[in-house]
Design a protein around this motif. Structure first.
Motif, PDB file in Angstrom:
ATOM      1  N   ASN A 135     -46.579  -1.121   5.687  1.00 50.89           N
ATOM      2  CA  ASN A 135     -46.173  -2.198   6.589  1.00 50.89           C
ATOM      3  C   ASN A 135     -44.886  -1.828   7.324  1.00 50.89           C
ATOM      4  N   PRO A 136     -44.954  -0.834   8.227  1.00 50.32           N
ATOM      5  CA  PRO A 136     -43.719  -0.395   8.892  1.00 50.32           C
ATOM      6  C   PRO A 136     -43.049  -1.526   9.690  1.00 50.32           C
ATOM      7  N   ASP A 137     -43.862  -2.473  10.191  1.00 48.83           N
ATOM      8  CA  ASP A 137     -43.295  -3.584  10.968  1.00 48.83           C
ATOM      9  C   ASP A 137     -42.261  -4.368  10.175  1.00 48.83           C
ATOM     10  N   ARG A 138     -42.487  -4.406   8.838  1.00 47.68           N
ATOM     11  CA  ARG A 138     -41.621  -5.241   8.016  1.00 47.68           C
ATOM     12  C   ARG A 138     -40.244  -4.607   7.810  1.00 47.68           C
ATOM     13  N   GLU A 139     -40.161  -3.294   8.072  1.00 48.08           N
ATOM     14  CA  GLU A 139     -38.870  -2.644   7.872  1.00 48.08           C
ATOM     15  C   GLU A 139     -38.025  -2.622   9.149  1.00 48.08           C
ATOM     16  N   THR A 140     -38.680  -2.845  10.308  1.00 50.23           N
ATOM     17  CA  THR A 140     -37.959  -2.755  11.579  1.00 50.23           C
ATOM     18  C   THR A 140     -36.658  -3.568  11.589  1.00 50.23           C
ATOM     19  N   PRO A 141     -36.705  -4.859  11.232  1.00 55.99           N
ATOM     20  CA  PRO A 141     -35.441  -5.627  11.291  1.00 55.99           C
ATOM     21  C   PRO A 141     -34.378  -5.081  10.337  1.00 55.99           C
ATOM     22  N   LEU A 142     -34.810  -4.505   9.219  1.00 52.97           N
ATOM     23  CA  LEU A 142     -33.848  -3.944   8.268  1.00 52.97           C
ATOM     24  C   LEU A 142     -33.194  -2.699   8.832  1.00 52.97           C
TER      25      LEU A 142
ATOM     26  N   VAL B 112     -38.233  -2.543  -3.007  1.00 59.98           N
ATOM     27  CA  VAL B 112     -39.415  -2.667  -2.151  1.00 59.98           C
ATOM     28  C   VAL B 112     -39.702  -1.337  -1.455  1.00 59.98           C
ATOM     29  N   LYS B 113     -38.640  -0.672  -1.055  1.00 56.61           N
ATOM     30  CA  LYS B 113     -38.782   0.615  -0.387  1.00 56.61           C
ATOM     31  C   LYS B 113     -39.448   1.627  -1.332  1.00 56.61           C
ATOM     32  N   ALA B 114     -38.982   1.635  -2.576  1.00 59.14           N
ATOM     33  CA  ALA B 114     -39.509   2.572  -3.569  1.00 59.14           C
ATOM     34  C   ALA B 114     -40.988   2.309  -3.854  1.00 59.14           C
ATOM     35  N   SER B 115     -41.396   1.051  -3.698  1.00 59.02           N
ATOM     36  CA  SER B 115     -42.781   0.704  -4.007  1.00 59.02           C
ATOM     37  C   SER B 115     -43.752   1.213  -2.942  1.00 59.02           C
ATOM     38  N   GLY B 116     -43.208   1.732  -1.820  1.00 57.99           N
ATOM     39  CA  GLY B 116     -44.080   2.231  -0.762  1.00 57.99           C
ATOM     40  C   GLY B 116     -44.616   1.161   0.163  1.00 57.99           C
ATOM     41  N   PHE B 117     -44.075  -0.046   0.028  1.00 58.80           N
ATOM     42  CA  PHE B 117     -44.543  -1.188   0.826  1.00 58.80           C
ATOM     43  C   PHE B 117     -44.370  -0.941   2.320  1.00 58.80           C
TER      44      PHE B 117
ATOM     45  N   ASP C 235     -54.105  -5.477  18.170  1.00 55.26           N
ATOM     46  CA  ASP C 235     -53.257  -4.576  17.407  1.00 55.26           C
ATOM     47  C   ASP C 235     -51.809  -4.783  17.863  1.00 55.26           C
ATOM     48  N   TYR C 236     -50.904  -4.976  16.905  1.00 55.70           N
ATOM     49  CA  TYR C 236     -49.525  -5.285  17.305  1.00 55.70           C
ATOM     50  C   TYR C 236     -48.534  -4.417  16.527  1.00 55.70           C
ATOM     51  N   ALA C 237     -47.289  -4.457  16.989  1.00 55.21           N
ATOM     52  CA  ALA C 237     -46.214  -3.757  16.284  1.00 55.21           C
ATOM     53  C   ALA C 237     -44.910  -4.514  16.486  1.00 55.21           C
ATOM     54  N   ALA C 238     -44.004  -4.384  15.519  1.00 59.54           N
ATOM     55  CA  ALA C 238     -42.659  -4.928  15.680  1.00 59.54           C
ATOM     56  C   ALA C 238     -41.723  -3.750  15.907  1.00 59.54           C
ATOM     57  N   ALA C 239     -41.238  -3.603  17.127  1.00 55.20           N
ATOM     58  CA  ALA C 239     -40.384  -2.473  17.476  1.00 55.20           C
ATOM     59  C   ALA C 239     -38.927  -2.922  17.529  1.00 55.20           C
ATOM     60  N   PRO C 240     -37.989  -1.977  17.445  1.00 52.85           N
ATOM     61  CA  PRO C 240     -36.582  -2.358  17.576  1.00 52.85           C
ATOM     62  C   PRO C 240     -36.292  -2.925  18.964  1.00 52.85           C
TER      63      PRO C 240
END
Lengths: 444, 293
Positions: free
Chosen positions: A372-379, A363-368, A290-295
């Motif tokens: 997939n919270p990891d995908r928003e971390t860099p943003l 993409v944000k509005a689509s609930g993606f 199990d992994y995560a992308a953190a700030p």
């Protein structure tokens, strides 16, 4: 007998060649070819091919031909060599640290903003995320290249390992990370508590931007080639000193200058690993935990930290000296790429960031991101605060070599051959020498 | 009988030589001249502007402390690789030259690595000794050696020396084997009858008679280490850590291709060319005297 075979073989190849010769002019008359050189492999290569195929199917006047030219430095060098030989491609993908080199080559490139204007295509630099526009624009605000694939740096965390070491929260600050790494080390991760890929990107460039500290004067070089490096300040030295101390018992373990050490995260050896958000595809495919992308972590005693991160990745440059008809095709293709739906899909498929504000919103509005919270971390990192002169980006000539020089100094410090202060002082001194040399060849 | 052929005019021999001359001129002399010209210029990577700067590039090379460090690295590296690859391949050749079962198979296997491209050879060794993935690296760590070529310069040097040596052994082996087979058996047998032990036979008969081969290989190996090992270094260490494996030829590449400093890189390659010419001349002048043909 031998002779006869050879002759038959020759005849056959002559016939084949004749067929090609006959077919080639017909195709050329109908369509204008646009050469696109890139450096994408694996899944991202498929994305590129798909984009070209879709564009070719969408109209009949132009045909985009893609060629893979090796790694980012290889592709840049291939482009330079081709330009010198007089047969440069129309579009070339250049990584972010090659930006200054391309910008300085005034006669060799066609500024994208100018190209779009001449071809009558709509192009609004403000539609891109500010961190991206700033990176690829001149000091006067003219956008020179077309942002394509962007990423940023995140901290990849092995959540199973944290559980094993009884760590409940993902560490947020550097002191937390050091603490966690020590616990992880006693919990069985003996060879590597935490590590980073792209050593200078992580420990000098992103570290400085994230703490709102200047890497160099003139807004990190964005405002002029007469920039002078200044990253040998107390915070950067303290950080390197910490790494040196932790390297001794492998709480931190050095993983090389580029992405080659990333496998240590997916294999489970290093449970905390700072590297590009573009590493996502690999993690998804190979991590059996199990992994995560953190700030990225920060030092809480530094005022204003965290600021915002800077981008990595690449942009598309249009080469100079081509026919106006060909430029029209290039402009049409760039418009095709700018389409919001296409950008959104590109982001979801490739693991790179959505580069326009519209695509991000969509993409944000689509609930993606909820799934997939990891995908928003860099943003979230990129847009955390309004970029300052210290965090808009960086632009240094001969950056590829300069990163090697800085890496050498970091390596010397980690090996105990130099103090952290000395290593960064030397990195700054050597970098400034390189910058002056570049300034000289660029300003003529 | 004299077999020399006389041509009536100079046209025919010139025509026959032409292809070779053209290849030599186009692929060897022309680039060399280009390098000399570029070494006096300073230009941007794309070549849109260039400026004649006289000897400035050369001054820069000779005042660069890293250049002297690269010289030191090259000296260590070339001595180690030349010595190891020559002695190991001589040992292997002597072993394979005996009448043993399957000698042909051994010989073929020993020649194989020569067909491996330098970059592939480099990657192969890189993987075997990569600290977290490599089979041998794990073995070393299990023995309590803190093997880390990413940070430890000595480890990195050992690794590139091993890879470069491995790559060159086949070539040397081939020539040593041919050299050994050309030595008349009667000489060795005569010595054996006189009561000379194998080791003595080797030192007093085989080794001296092999000296032309050894000398030739020595020259070729030095040139190999100076120029051809670049691919291996690039793949294994990239010149690191902290320039401990940056040899002169790798520095030419790093400064020119990665750094975009074509003038400085050209100046370095001209200096390197002069060095290798001088080195070869010295070898022919002094060491060749000790060779008995």
């Amino acid at each position: 007998m031998m002779r006869k075979q050879t002759r038959n073989g020759l005849m056959a190849s002559a016939c084949v060649a004749g067929l090609f010769l006959a077919a080639a002019p017909m195709a050329a008359q109908a369509q204008t070819e646009i050469q696109w050189w890139h450096a994408m492999t694996g899944a991202n290569n498929d994305v590129i091919n798909k984009l070209a195929d879709d564009f070719n199917a969408s109209q009949t006047d132009y045909k985009v031909v893609v060629s893979y030219k090796g790694s980012y430095p290889d592709t840049l060098n291939a482009g330079i060599a081709a330009f010198r030989a007089g047969n440069a491609p129309h579009i070339i993908q250049v990584f972010e640290v090659g930006t200054a080199t391309m910008m300085a080559a005034k006669g060799a490139i066609k500024p994208v903003q100018e190209l779009m204007k001449e071809a009558g295509e709509t192009f609004d630099p403000q539609s891109y995320l500010p961190a991206i526009t700033g990176y690829y624009s001149t000091a006067k605000g003219e956008m020179l290249s077309f942002p394509f694939n962007s990423s940023s740096m995140v901290m990849w965390v092995n959540k199973d390992a944290l559980k094993k070491a009884n760590i409940t929260d993902i560490p947020k600050t550097w002191p937390d990370v050091f603490e966690a790494a020590k616990k992880l080390k006693t919990a069985g991760y003996a060879t590597c508590g935490f590590s980073t890929g792209w050593t200078t990107w992580a420990n000098i460039e992103q570290l400085s931007a994230w703490h709102n500290l200047p890497l160099a004067t003139k807004a990190n070089g964005l405002d002029g080639f007469d920039t002078v490096l200044t990253f040998n300040g107390p915070v950067q030295v303290r950080h390197l000193q910490n790494l040196v101390e932790l390297q001794k018992d492998k709480t931190f373990d050095y993983s090389g200058r580029t992405s080659t050490g990333e496998g240590r995260f997916t294999s489970g050896e290093c449970p905390i690993f700072l590297t590009s958000s573009g590493f996502f595809g690999n993690v998804k495919a190979n991590a059996k935990f199990d992994y995560a992308a953190a700030p990225m972590p920060y030092y809480p005693d530094v005022a204003g930290a965290p600021q915002n991160s800077i981008i990595g990745g690449a942009s598309l440059w249009v080469m100079g000296g081509k026919k106006s008809d060909e430029y029209k095709g290039v402009a049409k293709f760039l418009t095709f790429l700018s389409d919001t739906d296409r950008q959104a899909k590109l982001h979801i498929d490739s693991g790179y960031l959505p580069i326009t504000k519209a695509a991000y919103a969509k993409v944000k509005a689509s609930g993606f991101y909820q799934q997939n919270p990891d995908r928003e971390t860099p943003l979230l990192e990129l847009t955390h605060k309004t970029p300052t002169d210290n965090s808009r980006g960086l632009r240094f000539g001969n950056m590829v070599q300069m990163r090697d020089d800085w890496s050498e100094e970091i390596e010397a410090a980690l090996a105990g051959k130099k103090s952290a202060q000395q290593a960064l002082d030397d990195a700054v001194a050597r970098g400034n020498q390189t910058l002056r040399q570049f300034e000289r060849t660029a300003n003529r | 009988m004299d077999k020399r052929v006389f041509f009536p005019s100079k046209t025919v021999p010139l025509l026959l030589l032409l292809p070779q001359l053209v290849i030599t001129l186009v692929f060897f002399y022309w680039p060399a001249v280009q390098a000399v010209v570029m070494s006096f210029q300073m230009e941007d990577a794309f070549g849109t502007t260039s400026e004649f700067v006289g000897f400035e590039n050369y001054t820069a090379v000779f005042t660069d402390p890293f250049y002297y460090r690269a010289m030191g690295v090259t000296a260590v590296f070339s001595t180690a690789v030349a010595f190891l690859s020559l002695s190991l391949s001589l040992l292997l050749a002597v072993m394979a030259d005996r009448d043993i079962k399957g000698a042909g198979l051994y010989r073929t296997l020993l020649i194989w690595p020569y067909a491996v491209a330098p970059a592939i050879a480099g990657v192969l060794w890189y993987f075997m000794f990569q600290p977290s993935l490599g089979l041998f690296a794990r073995m070393l760590r299990d023995w309590g050696i803190d093997w880390n070529p990413l940070l430890n310069g000595d480890h990195a040097m050992i690794l590139v020396v091993m890879a470069a040596t491995w790559k060159q052994i086949s070539y040397n082996f081939l020539f040593f084997l041919a050299g050994l087979q050309a030595i008349p058996k009667s000489l060795i047998e005569a010595a054996a009858i006189d009561g000379a032990r194998p080791f003595r036979r080797f030192w007093t008969i085989v080794f001296p008679l092999l000296s032309p081969t050894t000398f030739f290989l020595f020259v070729v190996n030095i040139v190999y280490v100076f120029f051809d090992t670049f691919g291996i270094i690039d793949a294994v260490t990239g010149g690191g850590p902290a320039k401990t494996t940056t040899t002169l030829v790798f520095k030419v590449y790093a400064d020119g291709r990665l750094g975009g400093d074509l003038g400085g890189s050209a100046a370095q390659s001209v200096v390197l060319m002069v060095m290798v010419i001088a080195l070869t001349a010295i070898q022919f002048r002094f060491i060749e005297r000790k060779v008995s043909y």
